[in-house]
Design a protein around this motif. Structure first.
Motif, PDB file in Angstrom:
ATOM      1  N   GLU A 133       0.650  -1.118   0.148  1.00 37.78           N
ATOM      2  CA  GLU A 133      -0.187  -0.159   0.135  1.00 37.78           C
ATOM      3  C   GLU A 133       0.492   1.285  -0.145  1.00 37.78           C
ATOM      4  OE1 GLU A 133      -3.536   0.521  -0.721  1.00 37.78           O
ATOM      5  OE2 GLU A 133      -3.250  -1.930  -0.849  1.00 37.78           O
ATOM      6  N   ALA A 134       2.036   1.085   0.817  1.00 36.14           N
ATOM      7  CA  ALA A 134       2.627   2.493   1.025  1.00 36.14           C
ATOM      8  C   ALA A 134       3.299   3.326  -0.797  1.00 36.14           C
ATOM      9  CB  ALA A 134       4.113   2.163   1.670  1.00 36.14           C
ATOM     10  N   ILE A 135       3.994   2.041  -1.218  1.00 30.62           N
ATOM     11  CA  ILE A 135       4.214   1.917  -2.634  1.00 30.62           C
ATOM     12  C   ILE A 135       3.436   2.108  -3.936  1.00 30.62           C
ATOM     13  CG2 ILE A 135       6.647   0.544  -2.029  1.00 30.62           C
ATOM     14  CD1 ILE A 135       4.903  -1.203  -4.324  1.00 30.62           C
ATOM     15  N   LYS A 136       2.182   1.725  -3.459  1.00 23.68           N
ATOM     16  CA  LYS A 136       1.314   2.558  -4.684  1.00 23.68           C
ATOM     17  C   LYS A 136       1.089   4.074  -4.029  1.00 23.68           C
ATOM     18  CE  LYS A 136      -1.153  -1.227  -4.719  1.00 23.68           C
ATOM     19  NZ  LYS A 136      -2.929  -1.896  -3.897  1.00 23.68           N
ATOM     20  N   ARG A 137       1.412   4.557  -3.045  1.00 25.78           N
ATOM     21  CA  ARG A 137       1.296   5.899  -3.016  1.00 25.78           C
ATOM     22  C   ARG A 137       2.837   7.196  -3.721  1.00 25.78           C
ATOM     23  NH1 ARG A 137      -0.954   4.293   1.620  1.00 25.78           N
ATOM     24  NH2 ARG A 137       1.116   4.240   2.732  1.00 25.78           N
ATOM     25  N   ILE A 138       3.485   6.691  -3.863  1.00 22.25           N
ATOM     26  CA  ILE A 138       4.510   7.162  -4.241  1.00 22.25           C
ATOM     27  C   ILE A 138       4.634   8.321  -5.839  1.00 22.25           C
ATOM     28  CG2 ILE A 138       7.258   6.692  -5.184  1.00 22.25           C
ATOM     29  CD1 ILE A 138       6.537   6.916  -2.100  1.00 22.25           C
ATOM     30  N   GLU A 139       5.348   8.612  -6.025  1.00 20.56           N
ATOM     31  CA  GLU A 139       3.900  10.055  -7.536  1.00 20.56           C
ATOM     32  C   GLU A 139       5.222   8.993  -8.154  1.00 20.56           C
ATOM     33  OE1 GLU A 139       6.666  13.013  -4.880  1.00 20.56           O
ATOM     34  OE2 GLU A 139       4.822  12.182  -4.132  1.00 20.56           O
ATOM     35  N   LEU A 140       5.327   9.221  -9.272  1.00 17.36           N
ATOM     36  CA  LEU A 140       5.952   9.213 -10.813  1.00 17.36           C
ATOM     37  C   LEU A 140       6.763  10.284 -10.213  1.00 17.36           C
ATOM     38  CD1 LEU A 140       4.268   8.215 -13.692  1.00 17.36           C
ATOM     39  CD2 LEU A 140       5.646   7.072 -11.927  1.00 17.36           C
ATOM     40  N   PRO A 141       8.358  10.119 -10.483  1.00 11.49           N
ATOM     41  CA  PRO A 141       9.349  11.524 -11.106  1.00 11.49           C
ATOM     42  C   PRO A 141       9.114  12.155 -11.813  1.00 11.49           C
ATOM     43  CG  PRO A 141       9.971   9.062 -11.567  1.00 11.49           C
ATOM     44  CD  PRO A 141       9.284   8.859 -11.468  1.00 11.49           C
ATOM     45  N   GLN A 142       9.562  13.218 -12.248  1.00 10.71           N
ATOM     46  CA  GLN A 142       9.167  14.434 -12.920  1.00 10.71           C
ATOM     47  C   GLN A 142       9.925  14.337 -14.205  1.00 10.71           C
ATOM     48  OE1 GLN A 142       6.669  16.713 -12.249  1.00 10.71           O
ATOM     49  NE2 GLN A 142       5.754  15.324 -10.793  1.00 10.71           N
ATOM     50  N   SER A 143      11.383  14.107 -14.045  1.00 12.02           N
ATOM     51  CA  SER A 143      11.867  13.511 -14.556  1.00 12.02           C
ATOM     52  C   SER A 143      12.999  11.526 -14.902  1.00 12.02           C
ATOM     53  CB  SER A 143      13.527  14.844 -14.726  1.00 12.02           C
ATOM     54  OG  SER A 143      13.860  14.163 -13.720  1.00 12.02           O
TER      55      SER A 143
END
Length: 170
Positions: A141-151
């Protein structure tokens, strides 16, 4: 050249990731004057400030708070990716591995001089999680909350993980 490695399924207490791991070969040539500095400059230029120079732990670990990029600046190693049942990959000077949050990794063997530069997206810091099956659900569940990087740490704002991870439906 970019290798795309899918490690979707959990392995015991290692969640792994729906996002593919990316291996970039020979990003920096081995005969470059200062490979570590060149990797650090490349990562920083792409908003992945360098955090450390070291090796890889000899035990399976992963991060639930951030994605990680590592670049080999001296030596070579065999790294196991995906947990204790994961495939082993050989990496050498100039290679870069972009590891999505949740993907297990450890060093199986290395030359005595093996060293990496490690970095994370701007304003992200890693936790260190070990293979603990009883914590798999909360860590997934925690890793699902990690946003994609901007670059992408190697290719910038429009290529690499930016295209690849978006196309994976993340």
């Amino acid at each position: 050249m970019m290798e795309i490695v899918h490690i979707h399924k959990p392995c015991k207490g290692v969640p792994n990731s729906p996002l593919p791991l990316l291996i970039y070969r020979k990003v920096i040539e081995a005969d470059t004057k200062d490979v570590a500095e060149s990797l650090e400059h490349l990562f920083a230029k792409n908003d992945w400030p360098p955090h450390w120079r070291s090796s890889v732990y000899p035990f399976t670990h992963f991060h639930t708070t951030t994605h990680e990029v590592v670049g080999v600046y001296v030596g070579s190693a065999e790294l196991q990716l995906g947990g204790d049942n994961g495939k082993v990959y050989r990496v050498e000077v100039g290679d870069v591995i972009l590891i999505p949050s949740g993907v297990g990794h450890k060093c199986i063997s290395a030359t005595d001089d093996f060293m990496l530069v490690g970095a994370y997206p701007t304003d992200h810091n890693p936790d260190i999680c070990r293979d603990q099956p009883e914590k798999l659900s909360e860590r997934t569940e925690a890793i699902k909350r990690i946003e994609l990087p901007q670059s992408d740490p190697v290719l910038g704002r429009s290529e690499g993980c930016i295209k690849q991870w978006q196309s994976e439906g993340a």
